[in-house]
Structure formats: C-alpha cells, structure tokens
Design a protein around this motif. Structure first.
Motif, short mmCIF file in Angstrom:
data_model
loop_
_atom_site.label_atom_id
_atom_site.label_comp_id
_atom_site.label_asym_id
_atom_site.label_seq_id
_atom_site.Cartn_x
_atom_site.Cartn_y
_atom_site.Cartn_z
N ASP A 155 5.84 11.24 -8.58
CA ASP A 155 4.45 11.27 -8.15
C ASP A 155 4.24 12.47 -7.22
N ALA A 156 3.37 13.38 -7.62
CA ALA A 156 3.13 14.61 -6.85
C ALA A 156 2.61 14.30 -5.45
N ALA A 157 1.71 13.33 -5.31
CA ALA A 157 1.16 13.00 -3.99
C ALA A 157 2.25 12.48 -3.06
N GLU A 158 3.18 11.68 -3.59
CA GLU A 158 4.29 11.19 -2.78
C GLU A 158 5.19 12.34 -2.34
N LEU A 159 5.48 13.25 -3.25
CA LEU A 159 6.31 14.41 -2.90
C LEU A 159 5.62 15.26 -1.83
N GLU A 160 4.32 15.48 -1.97
CA GLU A 160 3.57 16.25 -0.97
C GLU A 160 3.62 15.54 0.39
N LEU A 161 3.46 14.22 0.39
CA LEU A 161 3.50 13.47 1.64
C LEU A 161 4.88 13.57 2.30
N MET A 162 5.93 13.51 1.50
CA MET A 162 7.27 13.64 2.08
C MET A 162 7.50 15.06 2.60
N LEU A 163 6.93 16.07 1.95
CA LEU A 163 7.01 17.43 2.49
C LEU A 163 6.25 17.52 3.81
N PHE A 191 9.24 4.11 2.12
CA PHE A 191 10.12 5.25 2.32
C PHE A 191 11.49 4.82 2.84
N ALA A 192 12.53 5.41 2.29
CA ALA A 192 13.89 5.22 2.75
C ALA A 192 14.45 6.58 3.12
N VAL A 193 15.05 6.66 4.28
CA VAL A 193 15.56 7.92 4.80
C VAL A 193 17.07 7.81 5.00
N LYS A 208 7.91 8.20 13.59
CA LYS A 208 7.27 9.49 13.37
C LYS A 208 6.86 9.65 11.91
N LEU A 209 7.75 9.30 10.98
CA LEU A 209 7.42 9.44 9.56
C LEU A 209 6.34 8.43 9.15
N GLY A 210 6.38 7.24 9.72
CA GLY A 210 5.32 6.27 9.47
C GLY A 210 3.97 6.78 9.96
N ASP A 211 3.97 7.43 11.12
CA ASP A 211 2.72 8.01 11.64
C ASP A 211 2.18 9.10 10.72
N VAL A 212 3.08 9.93 10.18
CA VAL A 212 2.64 10.97 9.24
C VAL A 212 2.01 10.33 8.01
N ALA A 213 2.64 9.26 7.48
CA ALA A 213 2.08 8.57 6.31
C ALA A 213 0.70 8.02 6.60
N CYS A 214 0.49 7.52 7.81
CA CYS A 214 -0.82 6.98 8.18
C CYS A 214 -1.86 8.08 8.37
N GLU A 215 -1.44 9.21 8.91
CA GLU A 215 -2.37 10.32 9.15
C GLU A 215 -2.75 11.04 7.86
N LYS A 216 -1.79 11.19 6.94
CA LYS A 216 -2.00 12.03 5.76
C LYS A 216 -2.28 11.26 4.48
N SER A 217 -2.08 9.94 4.51
CA SER A 217 -2.23 9.13 3.28
C SER A 217 -2.86 7.80 3.64
#
Length: 149
Positions: A55-63, A90-92, A108-117
């Motif tokens: 999924d391109a959107a998931e890859l963009e979000l992880m970037l 997400f698994a890291v 931090k990564l959860g916050d990015v997911a909330c801000e960007k998605s």
C-alpha cells in the motif's frame, strides 16, 4: 560551505486509479486489499519500511515516521512493518533492545500516524525480529475515523 550528505526520500510509485479499481472488482470491491504500488519494501536511512499489501499510503506514512526520527533514533531502528490487514498496525524492529527507547519511539511513531493519517491500530516495538519471540512492548491504537473490516 558544503551541505551535509542527506539521503533523498525514496519515491513510492503508485498504480493508476483504473488499475486499482479493476483489481478491487476482482476482490468483491475490497480496495483495502489491492496493492497500490509495485513493491512492498523501501529503505531509507538504513531502515526498511514494509507494507503487507504493498500500500503506497502506508509506505509514505512509514517514510514520514523515519523522517520524524533523529539520527540517533534511526540508528536504533532496523525495520518498520505495517500490517495492512489490521489497518495501520505498526511493528518496529530494534537493532538493540532498550525498553525506555522502545516506549518513547512507539509514542513518537504513533503521534506521526495520528498527525499524518487516520491514526493507528497499535504500535509494537520488538527486540529484533517481529515474530522472533523476544522482548517487546505495545501501545494501544489511536484511531480517527473508521478502517475497513
């Protein structure tokens, strides 16, 4: 004065909308299971990002997540995996276990997911491989909106 060497952000190619719609029709209209890019993994700053359904959107979000990390944080992270089947889950994988860092990077990564998605279904941090059975922590999901079943 020279600029520090920076890795350019990888480009995630996407399929044309008509291709995605045609594939979804083969899956009873399930757009959530259709690959929207030609590959499932990208690497940036030495961190692999991987999407179950390409999924391109998931890859963009992880970037976006990689971009939000400091260089020191990036040096600790080996891979970010998105389980498309579970909706922004997400698994890291860490290179070296540090529980204090694990909690901080999960938030931090959860916050990015909330801000960007639309948020996330959970973020888990693992000592090495996700399915390796080692130490791990997890934060609960924080979702804005509905995800497909």
């Amino acid at each position: 004065m020279s600029q520090p060497n920076q890795d350019p952000r990888p480009t995630i190619p996407t399929h044309e909308r008509e291709v995605i719609d045609a594939e979804a029709r083969k899956m009873n209209g399930r757009h959530d299971k259709v690959s929207t890019t030609t590959f499932s993994t990208s690497v940036w700053y030495g961190i692999a990002v991987n999407s179950r359904y390409s999924d391109a959107a998931e890859l963009e979000l992880m970037l976006d997540m990689v971009e939000a990390m400091t260089p020191a944080e990036r040096s600790m992270v080996q891979r970010i995996y998105c389980d498309s089947k579970r909706g922004n889950d997400f698994a890291v994988e860490l290179r070296t276990w540090n529980e204090q860092f694990a909690w901080a990077i999960a938030q931090k990564l959860g916050d990015v997911a909330c801000e960007k998605s639309q948020g996330h279904s959970g973020v888990s941090i693992h000592d090495g491989e996700v399915f390796g059975g080692g130490k791990s922590i997890q934060i609960d999901g924080d979702v804005a909106g509905d995800y497909p079943d």
